[in-house]
Design a protein around this motif. Sequence first.
Motif, mmCIF file in Angstrom:
data_model
loop_
_atom_site.group_PDB
_atom_site.id
_atom_site.type_symbol
_atom_site.label_atom_id
_atom_site.label_comp_id
_atom_site.label_asym_id
_atom_site.label_seq_id
_atom_site.Cartn_x
_atom_site.Cartn_y
_atom_site.Cartn_z
ATOM 1 N N ASP A 45 15.681 -1.505 -1.567
ATOM 2 C CA ASP A 45 14.897 -1.727 -0.358
ATOM 3 C C ASP A 45 14.228 -0.446 0.127
ATOM 4 N N ALA A 46 13.448 0.161 -0.752
ATOM 5 C CA ALA A 46 12.689 1.341 -0.347
ATOM 6 C C ALA A 46 11.380 0.890 0.304
ATOM 7 N N PRO A 47 10.954 1.535 1.388
ATOM 8 C CA PRO A 47 9.684 1.156 2.002
ATOM 9 C C PRO A 47 8.544 1.355 0.996
ATOM 10 N N ASP A 48 7.592 0.414 0.990
ATOM 11 C CA ASP A 48 6.519 0.494 0.006
ATOM 12 C C ASP A 48 5.254 -0.154 0.535
ATOM 13 N N THR A 49 4.129 0.179 -0.065
ATOM 14 C CA THR A 49 2.837 -0.365 0.357
ATOM 15 C C THR A 49 2.106 -1.035 -0.793
ATOM 16 N N GLU A 50 2.815 -1.446 -1.809
ATOM 17 C CA GLU A 50 2.190 -2.064 -2.979
ATOM 18 C C GLU A 50 1.840 -3.521 -2.723
ATOM 19 N N SER A 51 1.019 -4.081 -3.608
ATOM 20 C CA SER A 51 0.720 -5.511 -3.590
ATOM 21 C C SER A 51 0.978 -6.065 -4.989
ATOM 22 N N GLN A 73 -1.098 2.332 -3.692
ATOM 23 C CA GLN A 73 -1.269 3.771 -3.590
ATOM 24 C C GLN A 73 -0.197 4.578 -4.322
ATOM 25 N N ASP A 74 0.938 3.986 -4.600
ATOM 26 C CA ASP A 74 2.074 4.736 -5.113
ATOM 27 C C ASP A 74 2.194 4.647 -6.628
ATOM 28 N N ALA A 75 2.916 5.600 -7.194
ATOM 29 C CA ALA A 75 3.222 5.574 -8.617
ATOM 30 C C ALA A 75 4.543 4.856 -8.872
ATOM 31 N N TRP A 76 5.301 4.604 -7.817
ATOM 32 C CA TRP A 76 6.638 4.045 -7.957
ATOM 33 C C TRP A 76 6.790 2.825 -7.069
ATOM 34 N N PHE A 77 7.632 1.891 -7.491
ATOM 35 C CA PHE A 77 7.920 0.707 -6.698
ATOM 36 C C PHE A 77 9.413 0.445 -6.777
ATOM 37 N N ASP A 78 10.056 0.239 -5.642
ATOM 38 C CA ASP A 78 11.503 0.037 -5.650
ATOM 39 C C ASP A 78 11.928 -0.800 -4.450
ATOM 40 N N SER A 79 11.389 -2.025 -4.370
ATOM 41 C CA SER A 79 11.695 -2.881 -3.232
ATOM 42 C C SER A 79 11.717 -4.343 -3.688
ATOM 43 N N VAL A 109 9.888 -9.990 -4.391
ATOM 44 C CA VAL A 109 9.243 -8.688 -4.520
ATOM 45 C C VAL A 109 8.684 -8.350 -3.147
ATOM 46 N N ARG A 110 9.112 -7.233 -2.607
ATOM 47 C CA ARG A 110 8.642 -6.864 -1.267
ATOM 48 C C ARG A 110 7.255 -6.230 -1.355
ATOM 49 N N ALA A 111 6.327 -7.097 -1.768
ATOM 50 C CA ALA A 111 4.915 -6.744 -1.895
ATOM 51 C C ALA A 111 4.128 -8.044 -1.725
ATOM 52 N N PRO A 112 3.140 -8.070 -0.856
ATOM 53 C CA PRO A 112 2.363 -9.295 -0.670
ATOM 54 C C PRO A 112 1.416 -9.527 -1.851
ATOM 55 N N ALA A 113 0.940 -10.756 -1.971
ATOM 56 C CA ALA A 113 -0.013 -11.100 -3.026
ATOM 57 C C ALA A 113 -1.440 -11.003 -2.484
ATOM 58 N N HIS A 114 -1.668 -10.029 -1.605
ATOM 59 C CA HIS A 114 -3.003 -9.773 -1.057
ATOM 60 C C HIS A 114 -3.093 -8.301 -0.671
ATOM 61 N N ASP A 115 -4.317 -7.815 -0.536
ATOM 62 C CA ASP A 115 -4.505 -6.414 -0.163
ATOM 63 C C ASP A 115 -4.517 -6.262 1.360
ATOM 64 N N ALA A 116 -4.793 -5.072 1.840
ATOM 65 C CA ALA A 116 -4.765 -4.775 3.273
ATOM 66 C C ALA A 116 -5.841 -5.535 4.049
ATOM 67 N N HIS A 117 -6.855 -6.050 3.351
ATOM 68 C CA HIS A 117 -7.941 -6.794 3.988
ATOM 69 C C HIS A 117 -7.755 -8.305 3.882
ATOM 70 N N GLY A 118 -6.604 -8.733 3.334
ATOM 71 C CA GLY A 118 -6.324 -10.165 3.201
ATOM 72 C C GLY A 118 -6.882 -10.818 1.945
ATOM 73 N N ASN A 119 -7.482 -10.024 1.044
ATOM 74 C CA ASN A 119 -8.017 -10.561 -0.208
ATOM 75 C C ASN A 119 -6.881 -10.756 -1.212
ATOM 76 N N ALA A 120 -6.857 -11.908 -1.849
ATOM 77 C CA ALA A 120 -5.788 -12.207 -2.812
ATOM 78 C C ALA A 120 -5.800 -11.215 -3.969
ATOM 79 N N THR A 121 -4.622 -10.695 -4.292
ATOM 80 C CA THR A 121 -4.462 -9.841 -5.465
ATOM 81 C C THR A 121 -3.789 -10.604 -6.601
ATOM 82 N N PHE A 122 -3.141 -11.711 -6.256
ATOM 83 C CA PHE A 122 -2.530 -12.587 -7.255
ATOM 84 C C PHE A 122 -2.534 -14.012 -6.731
#
Length: 189
Positions: A45-51, A73-79, A109-122
């Motif tokens: 449960d590391a804080p993250d900003t990935e999608s 933005q990150d090189a690592w994901f751990d959430s 996966v603690r990452a949404p399936a959209h970007d910061a603007h609400g556009n679907a990433t998956f």
Amino acid sequence: MDHSRSRSAVLAVVVALSTLLGLAGPAAAAPYCGITWGSLAKTADAPDTESLNDVRVGRHACFDRLVVDVGGQDAWFDSYDVRYVPHVTAEGTGDVVPLRGGAALQVTVRAPAHDAHGNATFSPVDRREVVDVSSFSTFRQVAWAGSFEGQSTLGLGVRARLPFRVLTLAGTPNSDHTPRLVIDVAHRW
């Protein structure tokens, strides 16, 4: 009565029956895997900003693999939270997501399936069959359970409650080489 001939005949029958029943002869060509993973929940449960960007699968000699590509933005994901559950539930509604197989892994996966603007990433073409696992040894189905409040969930139907492991692989920031969450489920105990 010739006892040596009788013993030879009995021995031949025993060997033939043992071979037919699989009690003698070479073992099946299953690889020795030495898997010691277990089947308890795995979480980070590391804080993250990935999608969430993509979901893919692969087959290996000792396990089936689910890969969740995340990016940002990150090189690592751990959430994440990966665990066996009686039923996988959909994000936002709590509805049961039907899955084939003898056991259900809920992959959050603690990452949404959209970007910061609400556009679907998956956005899977078929929520019930995110990827084709029809020829896999352990996987029976990968279903989309949705994305809500900063996290996305997949349902992974597996043959039985088998050992699994979770790995995170680093990526390169702002490139196509993104961090990945990897779930390996063993073919057997």
